[in-house]
Scaffold this active site. Structure first.
Site, PDB file in Angstrom:
ATOM      1  N   LYS A  77       0.817  -1.210   0.000  1.00 29.65           N
ATOM      2  CA  LYS A  77       0.000   0.000   0.000  1.00 29.65           C
ATOM      3  C   LYS A  77       0.853   1.264   0.000  1.00 29.65           C
ATOM      4  O   LYS A  77       0.429   2.318   0.472  1.00 29.65           O
ATOM      5  CB  LYS A  77      -0.971   0.027   1.175  1.00 29.65           C
ATOM      6  CG  LYS A  77      -1.879  -1.182   1.271  1.00 29.65           C
ATOM      7  CD  LYS A  77      -2.535  -1.538  -0.043  1.00 29.65           C
ATOM      8  CE  LYS A  77      -3.434  -0.419  -0.583  1.00 29.65           C
ATOM      9  NZ  LYS A  77      -3.986  -0.753  -1.941  1.00 29.65           N
ATOM     10  N   GLY A  78       2.046   1.147  -0.576  1.00 28.32           N
ATOM     11  CA  GLY A  78       2.906   2.315  -0.680  1.00 28.32           C
ATOM     12  C   GLY A  78       2.868   2.944  -2.054  1.00 28.32           C
ATOM     13  O   GLY A  78       3.402   4.029  -2.263  1.00 28.32           O
ATOM     14  N   GLY A  79       2.266   2.249  -3.023  1.00 30.10           N
ATOM     15  CA  GLY A  79       2.219   2.747  -4.389  1.00 30.10           C
ATOM     16  C   GLY A  79       3.057   1.932  -5.348  1.00 30.10           C
ATOM     17  O   GLY A  79       3.506   2.436  -6.385  1.00 30.10           O
ATOM     18  N   THR A  80       3.261   0.661  -5.039  1.00 26.63           N
ATOM     19  CA  THR A  80       4.127  -0.175  -5.871  1.00 26.63           C
ATOM     20  C   THR A  80       3.564  -0.378  -7.274  1.00 26.63           C
ATOM     21  O   THR A  80       4.305  -0.395  -8.252  1.00 26.63           O
ATOM     22  CB  THR A  80       4.363  -1.556  -5.218  1.00 26.63           C
ATOM     23  OG1 THR A  80       3.102  -2.197  -4.990  1.00 26.63           O
ATOM     24  CG2 THR A  80       5.107  -1.412  -3.896  1.00 26.63           C
ATOM     25  N   ARG A  81       2.257  -0.538  -7.389  1.00 28.11           N
ATOM     26  CA  ARG A  81       1.662  -0.736  -8.712  1.00 28.11           C
ATOM     27  C   ARG A  81       1.815   0.530  -9.555  1.00 28.11           C
ATOM     28  O   ARG A  81       2.167   0.452 -10.740  1.00 28.11           O
ATOM     29  CB  ARG A  81       0.180  -1.120  -8.570  1.00 28.11           C
ATOM     30  CG  ARG A  81      -0.606  -1.162  -9.890  1.00 28.11           C
ATOM     31  CD  ARG A  81       0.039  -2.035 -10.954  1.00 28.11           C
ATOM     32  NE  ARG A  81       0.175  -3.423 -10.550  1.00 28.11           N
ATOM     33  CZ  ARG A  81       0.711  -4.363 -11.299  1.00 28.11           C
ATOM     34  NH1 ARG A  81       1.205  -4.047 -12.510  1.00 28.11           N
ATOM     35  NH2 ARG A  81       0.818  -5.604 -10.862  1.00 28.11           N
ATOM     36  N   ARG A  83       5.296   5.359   2.150  1.00 26.69           N
ATOM     37  CA  ARG A  83       4.373   6.456   2.433  1.00 26.69           C
ATOM     38  C   ARG A  83       4.383   6.731   3.934  1.00 26.69           C
ATOM     39  O   ARG A  83       4.923   5.961   4.716  1.00 26.69           O
ATOM     40  CB  ARG A  83       2.952   6.101   1.993  1.00 26.69           C
ATOM     41  CG  ARG A  83       2.767   5.924   0.504  1.00 26.69           C
ATOM     42  CD  ARG A  83       1.333   5.545   0.207  1.00 26.69           C
ATOM     43  NE  ARG A  83       0.418   6.626   0.562  1.00 26.69           N
ATOM     44  CZ  ARG A  83      -0.905   6.466   0.687  1.00 26.69           C
ATOM     45  NH1 ARG A  83      -1.444   5.272   0.517  1.00 26.69           N
ATOM     46  NH2 ARG A  83      -1.669   7.489   0.988  1.00 26.69           N
ATOM     47  N   LYS A 104      -7.720   1.316  -6.986  1.00 30.98           N
ATOM     48  CA  LYS A 104      -6.668   2.164  -6.466  1.00 30.98           C
ATOM     49  C   LYS A 104      -7.238   3.537  -6.112  1.00 30.98           C
ATOM     50  O   LYS A 104      -8.120   4.062  -6.783  1.00 30.98           O
ATOM     51  CB  LYS A 104      -5.539   2.319  -7.490  1.00 30.98           C
ATOM     52  CG  LYS A 104      -4.956   0.990  -7.959  1.00 30.98           C
ATOM     53  CD  LYS A 104      -4.326   0.219  -6.830  1.00 30.98           C
ATOM     54  CE  LYS A 104      -3.695  -1.079  -7.314  1.00 30.98           C
ATOM     55  NZ  LYS A 104      -3.101  -1.864  -6.216  1.00 30.98           N
ATOM     56  N   GLY A 105      -6.713   4.115  -5.050  1.00 29.48           N
ATOM     57  CA  GLY A 105      -7.114   5.461  -4.676  1.00 29.48           C
ATOM     58  C   GLY A 105      -8.430   5.542  -3.931  1.00 29.48           C
ATOM     59  O   GLY A 105      -9.079   6.584  -3.918  1.00 29.48           O
ATOM     60  N   HIS A 146     -10.092   6.595   2.339  1.00 25.30           N
ATOM     61  CA  HIS A 146      -9.841   5.933   3.613  1.00 25.30           C
ATOM     62  C   HIS A 146     -11.060   6.067   4.528  1.00 25.30           C
ATOM     63  O   HIS A 146     -11.870   6.985   4.371  1.00 25.30           O
ATOM     64  CB  HIS A 146      -8.625   6.551   4.300  1.00 25.30           C
ATOM     65  CG  HIS A 146      -7.339   6.254   3.612  1.00 25.30           C
ATOM     66  ND1 HIS A 146      -6.154   6.869   3.930  1.00 25.30           N
ATOM     67  CD2 HIS A 146      -7.031   5.400   2.602  1.00 25.30           C
ATOM     68  CE1 HIS A 146      -5.183   6.419   3.162  1.00 25.30           C
ATOM     69  NE2 HIS A 146      -5.703   5.524   2.344  1.00 25.30           N
TER      70      HIS A 146
END
Length: 315
Positions: free
Chosen positions: A72-76, A155, A278-279, A282
């Protein structure tokens, strides 16, 4: 060439810090293929490793770069943006070779078979975010290739915890299964639940120490996932330099999608964004609980900053 969105996503006892191994010299990085194959035979349960060669001259080969995390750090988003470069060949799926025993037992030939076909001038990249927090992975990667270049995207730990929960929550909702509120995970007996796995995954300094036992810092490039969301191009420029790629990705490859509220990608006239998963927004968290979470990460963050010689704009 893949082109997808940058999404708006896009333990407690401190172990003794272990010094990094000496930096690998350029001779090691320039090892001949025959030497590398000998190394692969030693580290594989099968000694019949071979690169699968296509008639057009491309082949499947071991990755020279791995995106090791963080979940959930933005790897994709990082992988899709990096794939804009013509000298990058990226594996589409998370391979989980080094952290899943069933896969690891299959040996390096199986691992190679999961890779895309690439040309000699291209860098093969795979990403599996779970690698960063798995204690056994660093040594296994080191045994395969001491010269591996590693990408780690991080993140703000508090935000990462919320994203972690959000992903699992939506996975349950899609299956029409109930799932507890985030407060039920974060709070235990009136205190912050330090056994919650999402919190442990955000203790970056603990996991980083394990990687530094095998790889020096100059082999690990840390991407600022929060900056990647707000202004992706400068972060990708840094990745290009780290991988010694010619500067091919431009600011024009990124455009802000007002409808979605984040950056998407443009490649050869095509405009695309990441999957709608994605995005995601929260969950709403009480201010006192969010503050408690941020306060908890204050000291671990300081330890991480000292370890890597960098600071990040985290709460």
């Amino acid at each position: 060439m893949a082109a997808f969105l940058l999404g708006a996503v896009l333990l407690i006892v401190q172990p003794q810090i272990v010094p990094s191994r000496p930096a690998i010299n350029s001779n090691a990085e320039a090892s001949s293929q025959s030497v590398q194959r000998e190394l692969l035979k030693k580290t594989s349960q099968k000694n019949d490793f071979k690169e699968n060669i296509h008639s057009n001259g491309s082949c499947q080969q071991l990755p020279q770069t791995i995106i090791i995390g963080v979940r959930k750090g933005g790897t994709r988003a990082l992988l899709e943006m990096l794939s804009l470069h013509p000298d990058i060949a990226a594996a589409e799926s998370e391979v989980h070779f080094f952290d899943w025993e069933d896969h690891y037992r299959n040996g390096l030939q199986w691992y190679v078979n999961q890779m895309p076909f690439s040309y000699p001038h291209q860098i093969t990249v795979e990403k599996t975010p779970a690698y960063f927090t798995s204690p056994k992975v660093p040594e296994r990667v080191y045994n395969v290739n001491q010269s591996m270049r590693l990408l780690l995207i991080l993140r703000d730990p508090s935000e990462r915890v919320l994203s972690d929960y959000t992903q699992v929550f939506y996975n349950h909702m899609q299956k029409h299964k109930p799932y507890p509120s985030i407060e039920q995970f974060l709070i235990k007996n009136g205190e912050l639940n330090l056994d919650y796995k999402a919190i442990n995954r955000s203790l970056y300094y603990i996991h980083m120490q394990n990687w530094l036992k095998y790889f020096p810092l100059d082999r690990i490039h840390i991407v600022d996932g929060d900056k990647l969301i707000k202004d992706p191009f400068p972060e990708i420029e840094k990745v290009e330099r780290f991988l010694k790629l010619s500067p091919q990705i431009n600011a024009s490859n990124f455009y802000f999608n007002k409808t979605k509220g984040f950056y998407c990608l443009r490649d050869s006239g095509r405009e695309r964004c990441l999957h709608e998963s994605k995005g995601r927004a929260h969950p709403q968290v009480d201010a006192w609980l969010l503050e408690k979470l941020q306060e908890y990460f204050h000291e671990p963050n300081k330890k991480f900053f000292k370890l890597v010689g960098r600071t990040f704009d985290w709460h």
